[in-house]
Write an enzyme that holds these catalytic residues in place. Structure first.
Site, PDB file in Angstrom:
ATOM      1  N   GLY A  13       0.789  -1.232   0.000  1.00 22.09           N
ATOM      2  CA  GLY A  13       0.000   0.000   0.000  1.00 22.09           C
ATOM      3  C   GLY A  13       0.819   1.279   0.000  1.00 22.09           C
ATOM      4  O   GLY A  13       0.326   2.317   0.430  1.00 22.09           O
ATOM      5  N   SER A  14       2.053   1.235  -0.528  1.00 20.85           N
ATOM      6  CA  SER A  14       2.837   2.476  -0.538  1.00 20.85           C
ATOM      7  C   SER A  14       2.256   3.482  -1.536  1.00 20.85           C
ATOM      8  O   SER A  14       2.324   4.694  -1.311  1.00 20.85           O
ATOM      9  CB  SER A  14       4.310   2.198  -0.820  1.00 20.85           C
ATOM     10  OG  SER A  14       4.515   1.775  -2.138  1.00 20.85           O
ATOM     11  N   ASN A  15       1.681   3.003  -2.624  1.00 21.31           N
ATOM     12  CA  ASN A  15       1.012   3.934  -3.547  1.00 21.31           C
ATOM     13  C   ASN A  15      -0.219   4.554  -2.893  1.00 21.31           C
ATOM     14  O   ASN A  15      -0.488   5.743  -3.063  1.00 21.31           O
ATOM     15  CB  ASN A  15       0.634   3.223  -4.850  1.00 21.31           C
ATOM     16  CG  ASN A  15       1.801   3.158  -5.822  1.00 21.31           C
ATOM     17  OD1 ASN A  15       2.190   4.160  -6.403  1.00 21.31           O
ATOM     18  ND2 ASN A  15       2.387   1.974  -5.956  1.00 21.31           N
ATOM     19  N   ARG A  66     -14.942 -15.217  -9.741  1.00 23.22           N
ATOM     20  CA  ARG A  66     -14.385 -13.857  -9.805  1.00 23.22           C
ATOM     21  C   ARG A  66     -15.502 -12.816  -9.819  1.00 23.22           C
ATOM     22  O   ARG A  66     -15.445 -11.804  -9.140  1.00 23.22           O
ATOM     23  CB  ARG A  66     -13.526 -13.726 -11.067  1.00 23.22           C
ATOM     24  CG  ARG A  66     -12.850 -12.365 -11.217  1.00 23.22           C
ATOM     25  CD  ARG A  66     -12.055 -12.268 -12.510  1.00 23.22           C
ATOM     26  NE  ARG A  66     -11.071 -13.335 -12.609  1.00 23.22           N
ATOM     27  CZ  ARG A  66      -9.867 -13.312 -12.023  1.00 23.22           C
ATOM     28  NH1 ARG A  66      -9.502 -12.264 -11.325  1.00 23.22           N
ATOM     29  NH2 ARG A  66      -9.043 -14.320 -12.158  1.00 23.22           N
ATOM     30  N   MET A  91      -3.769  -7.362  -6.736  1.00 26.54           N
ATOM     31  CA  MET A  91      -3.216  -8.466  -7.525  1.00 26.54           C
ATOM     32  C   MET A  91      -4.303  -9.385  -8.077  1.00 26.54           C
ATOM     33  O   MET A  91      -4.180 -10.614  -8.012  1.00 26.54           O
ATOM     34  CB  MET A  91      -2.226  -9.269  -6.679  1.00 26.54           C
ATOM     35  CG  MET A  91      -1.079  -8.437  -6.128  1.00 26.54           C
ATOM     36  SD  MET A  91      -0.150  -7.597  -7.417  1.00 26.54           S
ATOM     37  CE  MET A  91       0.848  -8.963  -7.971  1.00 26.54           C
ATOM     38  N   ASN A 108      -5.202   1.989 -12.977  1.00 28.59           N
ATOM     39  CA  ASN A 108      -4.226   1.035 -12.461  1.00 28.59           C
ATOM     40  C   ASN A 108      -2.830   1.629 -12.631  1.00 28.59           C
ATOM     41  O   ASN A 108      -2.597   2.434 -13.525  1.00 28.59           O
ATOM     42  CB  ASN A 108      -4.312  -0.279 -13.249  1.00 28.59           C
ATOM     43  CG  ASN A 108      -3.346  -1.334 -12.739  1.00 28.59           C
ATOM     44  OD1 ASN A 108      -3.194  -1.524 -11.530  1.00 28.59           O
ATOM     45  ND2 ASN A 108      -2.661  -2.015 -13.647  1.00 28.59           N
ATOM     46  N   HIS A 110       1.095   0.264 -13.188  1.00 25.44           N
ATOM     47  CA  HIS A 110       1.880  -0.923 -13.528  1.00 25.44           C
ATOM     48  C   HIS A 110       3.356  -0.535 -13.514  1.00 25.44           C
ATOM     49  O   HIS A 110       3.731   0.489 -14.098  1.00 25.44           O
ATOM     50  CB  HIS A 110       1.471  -1.439 -14.917  1.00 25.44           C
ATOM     51  CG  HIS A 110       2.270  -2.635 -15.346  1.00 25.44           C
ATOM     52  ND1 HIS A 110       2.111  -3.863 -14.767  1.00 25.44           N
ATOM     53  CD2 HIS A 110       3.255  -2.758 -16.271  1.00 25.44           C
ATOM     54  CE1 HIS A 110       2.959  -4.714 -15.319  1.00 25.44           C
ATOM     55  NE2 HIS A 110       3.657  -4.075 -16.237  1.00 25.44           N
ATOM     56  N   ASP A 146      -3.347  -5.425 -17.558  1.00 22.87           N
ATOM     57  CA  ASP A 146      -2.434  -4.297 -17.772  1.00 22.87           C
ATOM     58  C   ASP A 146      -2.656  -3.650 -19.141  1.00 22.87           C
ATOM     59  O   ASP A 146      -1.717  -3.437 -19.917  1.00 22.87           O
ATOM     60  CB  ASP A 146      -0.966  -4.760 -17.608  1.00 22.87           C
ATOM     61  CG  ASP A 146      -0.688  -5.239 -16.192  1.00 22.87           C
ATOM     62  OD1 ASP A 146      -1.288  -4.698 -15.241  1.00 22.87           O
ATOM     63  OD2 ASP A 146       0.110  -6.182 -16.031  1.00 22.87           O
ATOM     64  N   GLU A 175       6.515   5.961  -9.130  1.00 20.82           N
ATOM     65  CA  GLU A 175       5.087   5.615  -9.053  1.00 20.82           C
ATOM     66  C   GLU A 175       4.371   6.539  -8.078  1.00 20.82           C
ATOM     67  O   GLU A 175       3.253   6.978  -8.324  1.00 20.82           O
ATOM     68  CB  GLU A 175       4.908   4.160  -8.588  1.00 20.82           C
ATOM     69  CG  GLU A 175       5.375   3.128  -9.590  1.00 20.82           C
ATOM     70  CD  GLU A 175       5.106   1.710  -9.102  1.00 20.82           C
ATOM     71  OE1 GLU A 175       4.054   1.474  -8.512  1.00 20.82           O
ATOM     72  OE2 GLU A 175       5.971   0.837  -9.302  1.00 20.82           O
TER      73      GLU A 175
END
Ligand code: GRF
Length: 226
Positions: A13-15, A66, A91, A108, A110, A146, A175
């Protein structure tokens, strides 16, 4: 009014933290309404709590498919009034159903210069391939891995002495700058999609300004505060 975000994570969770910091600093006019993790032990949940963001754990193993898992996530996001969904180290591939609920409103990040090196461990893939420039991409999400219109990319040189991990650390620092910047452009309604490509619209000028100064200037790079 601030832009209502729902952030999906699976890990560190650094972003997420970078986004919360830019909001706190007043550079990003947005609010994180809820943070959802599919992993109960994700450290990002702790980071979210520090900033007072509500958290939910919705484990994918508790759902038969899903799309069942995605339905639950979508319903929580809707309950929180989320306008845009931010995948930040989430993920899981999102289903077509999910994408349809937030058209052009899922983003997103990447850790690779798309369309190269999709999937996991993109930084290691890039290093092993021997590229001389690596980087990160923020893009709108469709149902493919992606994939989707690119909003911003940033590149770093691959240095002598690098390995996949050192390169990944250098990319992660970038990022943390480009993700909040991309979200800020989205919050300002400036990201337009034309034929599968994004175009960054200029900030609106008052008609008087346009007459006096001509068209607004667009800086395609990072703005102050990012
Ligand atoms: C980042 O490298 C991101 O690009 C990728 O997963 C990683 C998540 O890192 N999708 P963090 O959880 O934000 O620290």
């Amino acid at each position: 009014m601030s832009f209502a975000l729902g952030v999906l994570i699976s890990g560190s969770g650094s972003n997420l933290q970078a986004i919360l910091e830019r909001i706190e600093q007043g550079h990003l006019q947005a609010e994180v309404k809820v943070v959802i993790s599919n992993q109960p032990g994700a450290y990002g949940l702790e980071r979210a709590k520090v900033y007072g963001a509500p958290v939910r754990v919705i484990g994918h193993k508790d759902y038969p498919s899903r799309v069942d898992h995605d339905r639950e996530i979508v319903s929580v996001l809707q309950d929180f009034g989320v306008e845009a969904v931010v995948l930040a180290g989430y993920m899981r591939l999102v289903s077509k159903y999910f994408v349809q609920q937030f058209p052009r409103r899922i983003v997103n990040i990447h850790p690779g210069l798309l369309p190269a090196f999709k999937g996991t461990a993109a930084q290691q893939q890039a290093w092993s391939y021997g590229v001389k420039l690596a980087g990160a991409t923020v893009h709108l999400v469709d149902e493919f891995l992606d994939h989707g219109p690119i909003i911003i990319q940033a590149a770093v040189p691959v240095l002598p002495g690098d390995d996949g991990q050192r390169l990944a650390r250098r990319i992660l620092t970038l990022e943390h700058r480009i993700y909040p910047q991309a979200l800020s452009w989205l919050a300002q309604g400036r990201v337009q999609v034309e034929n599968g490509r994004t175009v960054l619209r200029p900030l609106d000028c008052a008609p008087a300004d346009i007459t006096a100064l001509g068209p607004c200037l667009i800086n395609p790079g990072l703005e102050a505060g990012f």
